[in-house]
Design an enzyme around this catalytic site. Structure first.
Site, PDB file in Angstrom:
ATOM      1  CG  ASP A  16      -2.098  -0.845   1.150  1.00 56.63           C
ATOM      2  OD1 ASP A  16      -2.358  -1.391   0.063  1.00 56.63           O
ATOM      3  OD2 ASP A  16      -2.799  -0.991   2.178  1.00 56.63           O
ATOM      4  CG  HIS A  19      -4.965   2.358  -0.198  1.00 57.05           C
ATOM      5  ND1 HIS A  19      -6.056   2.154  -1.011  1.00 57.05           N
ATOM      6  CD2 HIS A  19      -5.115   1.489   0.858  1.00 57.05           C
ATOM      7  CE1 HIS A  19      -6.832   1.211  -0.482  1.00 57.05           C
ATOM      8  NE2 HIS A  19      -6.288   0.797   0.650  1.00 57.05           N
TER       9      HIS A  19
END
Length: 214
Positions: A53, A57
């Site tokens: 990630d 995000h």
């Protein structure tokens, strides 16, 4: 040297996050049908399978995946096996008490990989996952941990609307790798690599995650 592939396989029956774009691979050119070569095409959300990630995000305007420093995803890591703790308990969180025994190991191996053993079948998305307790991120920061990886699809609950743990880890400078497959790995210290694909402006990227020992 033994290499442990801890990537979750990308296949057409891999369960995506509910509502996300599922992984789909298809051969567009087929030698069996007269083409010179086989050529495949992929459609997928970037959070399918093992992935890293980026702060973008969960935070508009934050760093995207190609801006993440690669050295965070390459180096020594500590695997902690928590699987016995969740066999009959779907209420507990991952606490400092669960991981504090690895504090000394984290000095030389500042990447923590948590094995829960709860996502055994990649074809079925879990209906519940444990998450880290609120004070765990602060403890990880004090240990100078650079990356947290786990064998679950998120560091936050499945129904979370505000990704509290994502924000806390990013604020502590701790990178996130999710959906690993640690089923064949014992607890201990390993060399670790999980380099994310260089997706320009991406909120996440697939990784080929491996562990090895000399």
């Amino acid at each position: 040297m033994k290499i442990f592939d801890i990537s979750r396989s990308l296949s057409n029956d891999l369960a995506p996050w509910p509502g996300d774009t599922a992984f789909h691979f298809e051969l567009k050119w087929r030698m069996a049908e007269g083409a010179t070569v086989n050529v495949g095409a992929v459609i997928m959300g970037v959070h399918n399978g093992s992935h890293a990630d980026a702060p973008f995000h969960f935070q508009p305007g934050a760093g995207t995946i190609e801006q993440m420093p690669l050295e965070v995803y390459l180096g020594d890591a500590v695997v902690v096996d928590l699987s016995p703790k969740f066999v009959n308990d779907r209420t507990r969180q991952i606490t400092i008490a669960d991981i504090e025994r690895c504090a000394e190991a984290l000095v030389s191996a500042p990447r923590l990989l948590l094995k829960t053993g709860l996502w055994k079948d990649s074809k079925v998305f879990p209906d519940w996952i444990p998450v880290i307790a609120p004070d765990v991120t602060g403890w990880l920061g004090k240990q100078n941990v650079r990356l947290l990886g786990l064998d679950l699809p998120s560091v936050d609950t499945i129904d979370a609307k505000i990704l509290v743990n994502h924000h806390a880890l990013a604020g502590a400078g701790i990178a996130i790798v999710e959906s690993l497959d640690l089923s064949d790995v014992e607890a201990g210290i390993y060399h670790f690599s999980a380099l994310p694909l260089r997706i320009n402006a991406g909120d996440a990227a697939p990784v080929r995650a491996i562990l090895w020992r000399d």
